[in-house]
Write an enzyme that holds these catalytic residues in place. Structure first.
Site, PDB file in Angstrom:
ATOM      1  N   LYS A  11     -49.029  -7.334   0.592  1.00  0.00           N
ATOM      2  CA  LYS A  11     -47.560  -7.250   0.594  1.00  0.00           C
ATOM      3  C   LYS A  11     -47.019  -6.996  -0.814  1.00  0.00           C
ATOM      4  CE  LYS A  11     -44.932 -11.145   0.500  1.00  0.00           C
ATOM      5  NZ  LYS A  11     -43.937 -11.041  -0.580  1.00  0.00           N
ATOM      6  N   ASN A  12     -47.517  -7.758  -1.782  1.00  0.00           N
ATOM      7  CA  ASN A  12     -46.940  -7.665  -3.122  1.00  0.00           C
ATOM      8  C   ASN A  12     -47.337  -6.391  -3.858  1.00  0.00           C
ATOM      9  OD1 ASN A  12     -45.725 -10.060  -2.609  1.00  0.00           O
ATOM     10  ND2 ASN A  12     -46.976 -11.284  -4.003  1.00  0.00           N
ATOM     11  N   ARG A  81     -36.245 -10.467  -2.384  1.00  0.00           N
ATOM     12  CA  ARG A  81     -36.110 -10.281  -3.828  1.00  0.00           C
ATOM     13  C   ARG A  81     -36.825  -9.047  -4.345  1.00  0.00           C
ATOM     14  NH1 ARG A  81     -34.649 -13.689  -7.504  1.00  0.00           N
ATOM     15  NH2 ARG A  81     -36.183 -12.755  -8.867  1.00  0.00           N
ATOM     16  N   CYS A 105     -33.356 -18.488  -4.434  1.00  0.00           N
ATOM     17  CA  CYS A 105     -33.962 -18.655  -3.127  1.00  0.00           C
ATOM     18  C   CYS A 105     -34.557 -20.047  -3.079  1.00  0.00           C
ATOM     19  CB  CYS A 105     -34.980 -17.569  -2.822  1.00  0.00           C
ATOM     20  SG  CYS A 105     -36.523 -17.771  -3.649  1.00  0.00           S
ATOM     21  N   ARG A 110     -34.943 -18.337  -9.865  1.00  0.00           N
ATOM     22  CA  ARG A 110     -35.529 -16.997  -9.960  1.00  0.00           C
ATOM     23  C   ARG A 110     -34.608 -15.967 -10.620  1.00  0.00           C
ATOM     24  NH1 ARG A 110     -39.073 -15.657  -4.718  1.00  0.00           N
ATOM     25  NH2 ARG A 110     -40.183 -14.388  -6.226  1.00  0.00           N
ATOM     26  N   PRO A 111     -34.445 -16.079 -11.941  1.00  0.00           N
ATOM     27  CA  PRO A 111     -33.580 -15.122 -12.645  1.00  0.00           C
ATOM     28  C   PRO A 111     -34.213 -13.729 -12.743  1.00  0.00           C
ATOM     29  CG  PRO A 111     -34.662 -16.593 -14.204  1.00  0.00           C
ATOM     30  CD  PRO A 111     -35.067 -17.056 -12.835  1.00  0.00           C
ATOM     31  N   ASP A 113     -33.563 -11.906 -15.737  1.00  0.00           N
ATOM     32  CA  ASP A 113     -33.291 -11.558 -17.136  1.00  0.00           C
ATOM     33  C   ASP A 113     -34.378 -10.670 -17.749  1.00  0.00           C
ATOM     34  OD1 ASP A 113     -34.760 -14.001 -16.724  1.00  0.00           O
ATOM     35  OD2 ASP A 113     -34.750 -14.297 -18.887  1.00  0.00           O
ATOM     36  N   LEU A 114     -35.638 -10.905 -17.378  1.00  0.00           N
ATOM     37  CA  LEU A 114     -36.715 -10.109 -17.986  1.00  0.00           C
ATOM     38  C   LEU A 114     -36.669  -8.657 -17.499  1.00  0.00           C
ATOM     39  CD1 LEU A 114     -39.613 -12.733 -17.738  1.00  0.00           C
ATOM     40  CD2 LEU A 114     -38.303 -12.105 -19.784  1.00  0.00           C
ATOM     41  N   ASP A 296     -48.775 -18.658  -5.073  1.00  0.00           N
ATOM     42  CA  ASP A 296     -48.669 -18.309  -3.651  1.00  0.00           C
ATOM     43  C   ASP A 296     -49.749 -18.981  -2.791  1.00  0.00           C
ATOM     44  OD1 ASP A 296     -46.441 -16.828  -4.136  1.00  0.00           O
ATOM     45  OD2 ASP A 296     -47.383 -14.868  -3.931  1.00  0.00           O
ATOM     46  N   ILE A 318     -45.390 -22.199 -12.215  1.00  0.00           N
ATOM     47  CA  ILE A 318     -44.642 -20.931 -12.129  1.00  0.00           C
ATOM     48  C   ILE A 318     -43.238 -21.194 -11.578  1.00  0.00           C
ATOM     49  CG2 ILE A 318     -44.680 -18.540 -11.274  1.00  0.00           C
ATOM     50  CD1 ILE A 318     -47.169 -19.089 -12.907  1.00  0.00           C
ATOM     51  N   ARG A 388     -42.683 -12.407   7.262  1.00  0.00           N
ATOM     52  CA  ARG A 388     -42.423 -11.643   6.036  1.00  0.00           C
ATOM     53  C   ARG A 388     -43.733 -11.271   5.340  1.00  0.00           C
ATOM     54  NH1 ARG A 388     -39.192 -14.229   1.754  1.00  0.00           N
ATOM     55  NH2 ARG A 388     -40.015 -12.323   0.860  1.00  0.00           N
TER      56      ARG A 388
HETATM   57  C1  UD1 Z   1     -44.053 -12.154  -7.579  1.00  0.00           C
HETATM   58  C2  UD1 Z   1     -44.551 -12.208  -6.171  1.00  0.00           C
HETATM   59  C3  UD1 Z   1     -44.487 -13.629  -5.627  1.00  0.00           C
HETATM   60  C4  UD1 Z   1     -45.222 -14.585  -6.548  1.00  0.00           C
HETATM   61  C5  UD1 Z   1     -44.739 -14.419  -7.985  1.00  0.00           C
HETATM   62  C6  UD1 Z   1     -45.545 -15.218  -8.981  1.00  0.00           C
HETATM   63  C7  UD1 Z   1     -43.957 -10.006  -5.346  1.00  0.00           C
HETATM   64  C8  UD1 Z   1     -43.153  -9.213  -4.386  1.00  0.00           C
HETATM   65  N1  UD1 Z   1     -43.728 -11.321  -5.345  1.00  0.00           N
HETATM   66  O1  UD1 Z   1     -42.681 -12.530  -7.571  1.00  0.00           O
HETATM   67  O2  UD1 Z   1     -45.105 -13.649  -4.324  1.00  0.00           O
HETATM   68  O3  UD1 Z   1     -44.997 -15.913  -6.132  1.00  0.00           O
HETATM   69  O4  UD1 Z   1     -44.823 -13.028  -8.385  1.00  0.00           O
HETATM   70  O5  UD1 Z   1     -46.875 -14.864  -8.928  1.00  0.00           O
HETATM   71  O6  UD1 Z   1     -44.803  -9.497  -6.038  1.00  0.00           O
HETATM   72  N2  UD1 Z   1     -38.795 -15.161 -14.274  1.00  0.00           N
HETATM   73  C9  UD1 Z   1     -37.829 -15.245 -15.235  1.00  0.00           C
HETATM   74  N3  UD1 Z   1     -37.062 -14.134 -15.474  1.00  0.00           N
HETATM   75  C10 UD1 Z   1     -37.254 -12.963 -14.811  1.00  0.00           C
HETATM   76  C11 UD1 Z   1     -38.277 -12.884 -13.842  1.00  0.00           C
HETATM   77  C12 UD1 Z   1     -39.039 -14.012 -13.597  1.00  0.00           C
HETATM   78  O7  UD1 Z   1     -37.628 -16.274 -15.851  1.00  0.00           O
HETATM   79  O8  UD1 Z   1     -36.539 -11.992 -15.078  1.00  0.00           O
HETATM   80  C13 UD1 Z   1     -39.627 -16.344 -13.985  1.00  0.00           C
HETATM   81  C14 UD1 Z   1     -39.582 -16.777 -12.521  1.00  0.00           C
HETATM   82  O9  UD1 Z   1     -38.458 -17.563 -12.239  1.00  0.00           O
HETATM   83  C15 UD1 Z   1     -40.907 -17.521 -12.399  1.00  0.00           C
HETATM   84  C16 UD1 Z   1     -41.828 -16.713 -13.311  1.00  0.00           C
HETATM   85  O10 UD1 Z   1     -40.978 -15.997 -14.198  1.00  0.00           O
HETATM   86  O11 UD1 Z   1     -40.746 -18.828 -12.913  1.00  0.00           O
HETATM   87  C17 UD1 Z   1     -42.733 -15.739 -12.607  1.00  0.00           C
HETATM   88  O12 UD1 Z   1     -41.974 -14.989 -11.672  1.00  0.00           O
HETATM   89  P1  UD1 Z   1     -42.283 -13.492 -11.321  1.00  0.00           P
HETATM   90  O13 UD1 Z   1     -43.686 -13.147 -11.719  1.00  0.00           O
HETATM   91  O14 UD1 Z   1     -41.198 -12.623 -11.833  1.00  0.00           O
HETATM   92  O15 UD1 Z   1     -42.185 -13.508  -9.747  1.00  0.00           O
HETATM   93  P2  UD1 Z   1     -41.806 -12.263  -8.876  1.00  0.00           P
HETATM   94  O16 UD1 Z   1     -42.275 -11.043  -9.574  1.00  0.00           O
HETATM   95  O17 UD1 Z   1     -40.371 -12.340  -8.460  1.00  0.00           O
END
Ligand code: UD1
Length: 409
Positions: A11-12, A81, A105, A110-111, A113-114, A296, A318, A388
């Site tokens: 899926k991812n 997302r 969620c 889950r920001p 910003d990055l 996950d 995480i 999902r």
């Molecule tokens: C992806 C996966 C999800 C998995 C997660 C962590 C997909 C579709 N989903 O989600 O199944 O649980 O990786 O392995 O691939 N963060 C920030 N700022 C940002 C983005 C992220 O602070 O802009 C934080 C998040 O809140 C979290 C951490 O970084 O604490 C990792 O999140 P991230 O790797 O971005 O998760 P996703 O890519 O959304």
């Protein structure tokens, strides 16, 4: 549970790969697409943006349509997302994008910003208007950036920025890039489309922008989280399952922990056989970015630990609030106490079946695993979460001997 089961496409990996088809006007063919609610949502988004997107028997065919939009609507983005990763392709290809902010969620704030930091670093002007990210640029330009956050790298932010950088002018270097196999699979697809990418799978990715990308055909990697879920199903039921269509190399952190707990795991090129020769022992687990133990799989291993003899500490690094399953497992008799980002699990002899509520995708999987070994019947509500991310879960489990079925709510 005994027998053989085949894992579906990841899926991812498939979600950003489908988004990447926006980077070209030429047709793309993606194989191994799991028939999931999330895949369907991404195909809907592509159609709304102006693609023909067909799906049949695991194959998605995406091609150009007459109209083109640069908007990803709140209704769709708020349900998933991962839709936010159309931002990178849209700004790169159309030079403008309007993508709804996904919002929080159940597993945390889950920001994004990055994502925005990376896209801005490539030279896009970004503003937030009425809940939407509005991005504009004359031409994206390559840049050197650090994309780590307080919880480490971000999978979808790396995907988004890598996709945008493929069509930027010059070289982009992403430091603290996510190393997850799904990011690598996306990079491989982009390379097939003509992108110039190096270092994917390491924390430093280099992308040399090209003028345009072309159509490509790709087969998605197997879903390591689905594979891990079946590994735990084998152990929790004291069964013997051979899981096919697996890259065990993607499951190092999970296999290591399960072996420490007493699992007997035989790895071959594309399959993994899992059984146990002794009782499963309690182990401490900390979730980390790849190749660490995946967040996950945190809920699923908690179900396994809840029936071992002894205490295990599960630490979530995480998503520190990803513990919605704790209260539901406790309704089934588990003894789990949450202390900030830790869950202290005191193993008990047997869980007891109960009506429980699924709160998110992986939490639902943990309840299914617990229900497999609980006495009496467990009824899990809101299983749309499961749909999902798991293709035909109940059918696959039935074939392995589980008594699991679907009822109308
Ligand atoms: C992806 C996966 C999800 C998995 C997660 C962590 C997909 C579709 N989903 O989600 O199944 O649980 O990786 O392995 O691939 N963060 C920030 N700022 C940002 C983005 C992220 O602070 O802009 C934080 C998040 O809140 C979290 C951490 O970084 O604490 C990792 O999140 P991230 O790797 O971005 O998760 P996703 O890519 O959304």
């Amino acid at each position: 549970m005994r027998g053989e089961v085949s894992v579906s496409g990841a899926k991812n990996a498939v979600l950003p790969i489908l988004a990447a088809t926006l980077l070209t006007d030429e047709p793309c063919l993606i194989r191994g697409v799991p028939n999931l609610r999330d895949s369907a949502t991404m195909l809907k988004i592509l159609r709304a943006i102006g693609k023909n997107a067909e799906f049949d028997k695991g194959v998605a065919a995406v091609s150009k349509n007459k109209h083109t939009s640069f908007i990803a609507d709140y209704k769709l983005v708020s349900t998933m997302r991962a839709s936010f990763c159309v931002l990178g392709p849209l700004i790169a290809k159309l030079k403008k994008a309007k993508v709804s902010l996904p919002g929080g969620c159940v597993i945390g704030i889950r920001p994004v910003d990055l994502h925005l930091k990376g896209i801005k670093a490539l030279g896009a002007d970004i503003s937030i208007e009425s809940g939407y990210v509005v991005a504009k640029t004359k031409q994206l330009k390559g840049n050197h950036m650090y994309l780590g956050g307080i919880f480490g790298s971000s999978v979808l932010a790396t995907d988004n920025v890598m996709m945008a950088a493929t069509l930027a002018k010059g070289k982009t270097i992403i430091e603290s890039a996510a190393c997850e196999p799904e990011v690598v699979d996306l990079a491989e697809f982009l390379i097939k489309m003509g992108a110039k990418i190096k270092g994917h799978g390491t924390p430093v990715i280099e992308i040399e922008g090209v003028k345009e990308l072309h159509g490509a055909t790709h087969t998605v990697i197997p879903d390591r989280i689905e594979a891990g879920t079946f590994m735990i199903a084998a152990l929790i039921t004291a069964g013997d399952i051979t899981i096919k269509n697996v890259f065990y190399q993607h499951l190092g952190g999970v296999i290591d922990k399960l072996e420490e707990a007493g699992a007997y795991i035989i790895k071959t090129d594309h399959s993994v056989r899992v059984c146990r020769k002794t009782r499963i022992k309690p182990v401490n687990v900390t979730t980390l970015p790849y190749p660490g133990f995946p967040t996950d799989m945190q809920a699923q291993i908690m179900s396994l630990m809840s029936i071992t003899r002894g205490i295990s500490v599960i630490t979530e690094k995480i998503y520190p609030d990803r513990f919605m399953h704790v209260a539901e497992l406790n309704r089934m008799g588990a003894r789990i106490q949450r202390e900030g980002p830790h869950a202290i699990v005191e193993g008990i002899k047997k869980l007891s079946g109960a009506p429980v509520m699924a709160s998110d995708l992986r939490a639902s999987a943990s309840l299914v695993l617990a229900g497999l070994v609980a006495s009496d019947k467990t009824s899990i509500h809101r299983i749309y979460h499961l749909e999902r991310g798991y293709e035909n879960l109940e059918m696959k489990m039935q074939k392995l001997g589980a008594r699991i079925w679907r009822e109308k709510e």
